[in-house]
Motif scaffolding. Structure first.
Motif, PDB file in Angstrom:
ATOM      1  N   TRP A 223      -1.183  -2.911  16.941  1.00 35.84           N
ATOM      2  CA  TRP A 223      -2.510  -3.236  17.461  1.00 35.84           C
ATOM      3  C   TRP A 223      -3.172  -4.355  16.647  1.00 35.84           C
ATOM      4  O   TRP A 223      -3.882  -5.195  17.215  1.00 35.84           O
ATOM      5  N   VAL A 224      -2.927  -4.355  15.340  1.00 36.37           N
ATOM      6  CA  VAL A 224      -3.489  -5.430  14.524  1.00 36.37           C
ATOM      7  C   VAL A 224      -2.879  -6.777  14.917  1.00 36.37           C
ATOM      8  O   VAL A 224      -3.574  -7.799  15.004  1.00 36.37           O
ATOM      9  N   SER A 225      -1.583  -6.799  15.186  1.00 39.57           N
ATOM     10  CA  SER A 225      -0.933  -8.039  15.608  1.00 39.57           C
ATOM     11  C   SER A 225      -1.494  -8.523  16.934  1.00 39.57           C
ATOM     12  O   SER A 225      -1.745  -9.722  17.122  1.00 39.57           O
TER      13      SER A 225
ATOM     14  N   VAL B 125      -3.576  -1.239   8.062  1.00 39.56           N
ATOM     15  CA  VAL B 125      -2.957  -2.361   8.776  1.00 39.56           C
ATOM     16  C   VAL B 125      -1.489  -2.065   9.028  1.00 39.56           C
ATOM     17  O   VAL B 125      -0.945  -2.348  10.117  1.00 39.56           O
TER      18      VAL B 125
ATOM     19  N   GLN C   8      -1.146   0.626  11.798  1.00 42.12           N
ATOM     20  CA  GLN C   8      -1.506   0.115  13.133  1.00 42.12           C
ATOM     21  C   GLN C   8      -1.068  -1.336  13.278  1.00 42.12           C
ATOM     22  O   GLN C   8      -1.823  -2.186  13.770  1.00 42.12           O
TER      23      GLN C   8
ATOM     24  N   GLY D 273      -4.429  -7.891  18.058  1.00 40.92           N
ATOM     25  CA  GLY D 273      -5.792  -8.385  17.809  1.00 40.92           C
ATOM     26  C   GLY D 273      -5.800  -9.787  17.230  1.00 40.92           C
ATOM     27  O   GLY D 273      -6.620 -10.628  17.607  1.00 40.92           O
ATOM     28  N   VAL D 274      -4.861 -10.038  16.320  1.00 36.99           N
ATOM     29  CA  VAL D 274      -4.780 -11.388  15.737  1.00 36.99           C
ATOM     30  C   VAL D 274      -4.406 -12.413  16.798  1.00 36.99           C
ATOM     31  O   VAL D 274      -4.988 -13.500  16.874  1.00 36.99           O
TER      32      VAL D 274
END
Length: 604
Positions: free
Chosen positions: A94-96, A88, A91, A98-99
């Motif tokens: 990209w995780v942000s 996390v 990345q 996605g959230v």
């Protein structure tokens, strides 16, 4: 030369309608039989809880890393065994994204659910359609409404919104309208009640004017004046519970007592054995006990009960409030009981049962599930009489209530015989029943006292039971079946002949009571209180014999002869004895038609 006419005064401006009048106008627009949508803040109120749960899961998963970001020196945690956390962080962009995408998707789904969730109110039913992929259509007939609740969670109250719940008989059969504007929901509830009761348009308009006179004017006014809408109705039947009584009764009720005992035992175990790590294992249990006790206490605060033209109005709650109206004839049984620790204070508790089921995802959560069966959480004898009188006005001033709560044989109750002492060690002289024209009264317990009142028109069936032990002792049990499982009214350990006689009597009188019942459309029939005003008075469960016209008894001495008429004959009108209004002497107990239920029980 002509003079110009004087200028005319401008016409007076039309009076501005009040907030209550505007709310009623909007409510009338919602009962036109067309489909309507819910409050625009519904997606926020529904999706906000899901977002909070999602953020809670994220914070819980990265708790150690979040603490380490603020106190890196004091928090020395090993994150080598956390590959998911490393991914996390690597990345994070990209995780942000996605959230954020999931949050936006949730907002869109909740908005679509609000768009397809609609309702309409016709002359005989309330209908709701909802669902995106799986459509669901639910219809609630107005004649089968068991209660109408308005629930105001604390966050929804800040936005001026609330839930409107229409309770029906059956499992998972309630119809929910969440969310609506608070003022519109109040007016809409009364419009539904007017149609369900069969009330005329003139009576509905008159009652609406009375409600508007005391209705709160906004969110702040509603917070400060929770009982404003009934301030002008039934002042004698309005019951409020003092805060001190609620706090003391809650302390003696069990939850907080167990929580205190749990904390003391936890402290002794931790300090005595020097195992301070155990506090992390035992503290959540103490918090749960305290949370249950505080929730029970908060649900009883600001409790009030009153009689309204549409039935019994219950209101309770502090931060999150619930207001419920139960129409006449929807309460199937009452139970007045006294916990042992309340006896020194003379406090009682009244519970009731009804046909509506509490849903696990609706009113079955939070404080509503705790208060769903309470008609009076705690009150003195005067409050009990008032509450019982709201359901059974025939018993409001009867000594049968006192005998049912405090009495024992010999009195008006038929009690267990002495040979039943093996089944009722301490309450053999209290365990008994009484048949009143309006209800069955079942008395139990000497240490834990209770009195069950079952209206005859609400009984669904009657059962006569006798097991092998009761058969050897020549005893029996009579069970009165009512909907729901909150109460199971019945009387056991009574003489088998009394049980058989009670069973036969109940089978005859219940049908007559059901035929006379007019609570389905309560406003179109005579009010129960109006019927009582013209019916014979009720005293101690016995109907007072009516005043009749009969001839006066002949005097001991013969009356003087009438003067002869011109024809030499006595005047027949003058010789006729006068008819006077007299009240016959009271009927002896052994000759009364209901003497079997009124006289003291014989000791066998």
């Amino acid at each position: 030369m002509t003079t110009a006419p004087p200028p005319q005064a401008p016409p007076p401006a039309a009076p501005v309608p009040s907030a209550a009048q505007q709310a009623r106008a909007r409510a009338i627009g919602l009962v036109d039989g067309e489909w309507h949508r819910l409050h625009p803040a519904t997606p926020l109120l529904r999706g906000g809880l899901a977002l909070i749960i999602f953020l809670g899961i994220v914070v819980s998963s990265f708790r150690d890393r979040i603490i380490g970001m603020f106190v890196p020196d004091e928090w020395d945690a090993d994150f080598d065994q956390d590959p998911f956390g490393d991914f996390v962080l690597d990345q994070l962009l990209w995780v942000s994204l996605g959230v954020v995408g999931l949050v936006l998707l949730g907002i869109v789904l909740f908005w679509l659910a609000w768009r397809v969730h609609r309702f309409r109110i016709t002359g005989d039913a309330v209908e709701v359609e909802q669902g995106i992929l799986f459509r669901r259509h639910r219809r609630a007939p107005l004649a089968r409404i068991q209660a109408i609740n308005i629930q105001r969670p604390w966050f929804a109250r800040l936005l001026g919104a609330c839930k409107l719940e229409i309770q029906q008989a059956g499992n998972d059969s309630n119809v929910d309208l969440d969310y609506l504007s608070s003022s519109v929901a109040n007016a809409l509830r009364f419009e539904i009640m007017d149609r369900a009761s069969g009330r005329s348009a003139a009576d509905a308009q008159r009652l609406a004017a009375q409600r508007q006179a005391g209705a709160p004017g906004g969110v702040v006014d509603e917070l400060l004046r929770p009982d404003a809408e009934i301030a002008h109705l039934a002042p004698d039947s309005l019951v409020r519970i003092p805060v001190v009584r609620i706090v003391i009764s809650s302390l003696l009720d069990g939850w907080i007592v167990w929580a205190i005992a749990y904390v003391v035992a936890t402290g002794v175990a931790i300090i005595g054995f020097q195992q301070f790590w155990a506090i992390f294992a035992l503290l959540p249990g103490a918090i749960a006990f305290f949370a249950a006790g505080v929730k029970s206490l908060g649900s009883k605060l600001r409790y009030s009960i009153a009689a309204t033209p549409d039935g019994i109005r219950l209101a309770y709650g502090l931060a999150s409030t619930t207001t419920e109206i139960i129409p006449p004839g929807r309460i199937f049984a009452l139970q007045v009981k006294q916990p042992l620790l309340w006896r020194p204070f003379g406090w009682w508790q009244v519970t009731f049962t009804r046909a509506g089921k509490i849903k696990p995802d609706g009113s079955g959560t939070g404080q509503s599930s705790q208060m769903a069966s309470y008609l009076l959480p705690v009150g003195d004898l005067r409050d009990v009489r008032t509450v019982v009188g709201l359901v059974l006005p025939e018993l409001a001033h009867s000594l049968l209530i006192d005998q049912g709560l405090f009495g024992q044989a010999p009195d008006a109750f038929v009690v267990s015989p002495p040979r039943a002492r093996v089944f009722r060690w301490f309450s053999v002289r209290r365990n008994g029943f009484h048949v009143h024209p309006a209800a069955f009264l079942l008395r139990h317990g000497r240490i834990w006292r209770s009195l069950q009142l079952v209206p005859q028109a609400r009984v669904q069936s009657v059962a006569l039971q006798q097991g092998p032990l009761y058969g050897l002792a020549r005893l029996g049990k009579v069970q009165l079946h009512v909907p729901d499982t909150v109460l199971s009214p019945g009387i056991g350990a009574i003489d088998q002949r009394d049980a058989a006689l009670l069973f036969d009597h109940a089978m005859r009188t219940i049908k007559v009571a059901i035929d006379r019942d007019g609570s389905e459309s309560w406003a179109s029939s005579l009010s129960r209180h109006a019927v009582l005003a013209t019916a014979p008075a009720v005293q101690d469960g016995l109907m007072r014999p009516p005043t009749v016209t009969q001839a006066a008894p002949p005097p001991s001495a013969p009356p003087p002869a009438a003067p002869p008429s011109s024809a030499g004959r006595a005047d027949p009108v003058a010789a006729r004895p006068a008819r006077v209004e007299t009240t016959p002497p009271p009927i002896p107990p052994h000759q009364h038609p209901d003497a079997r239920w009124q006289r003291p029980r014989d000791e066998r």
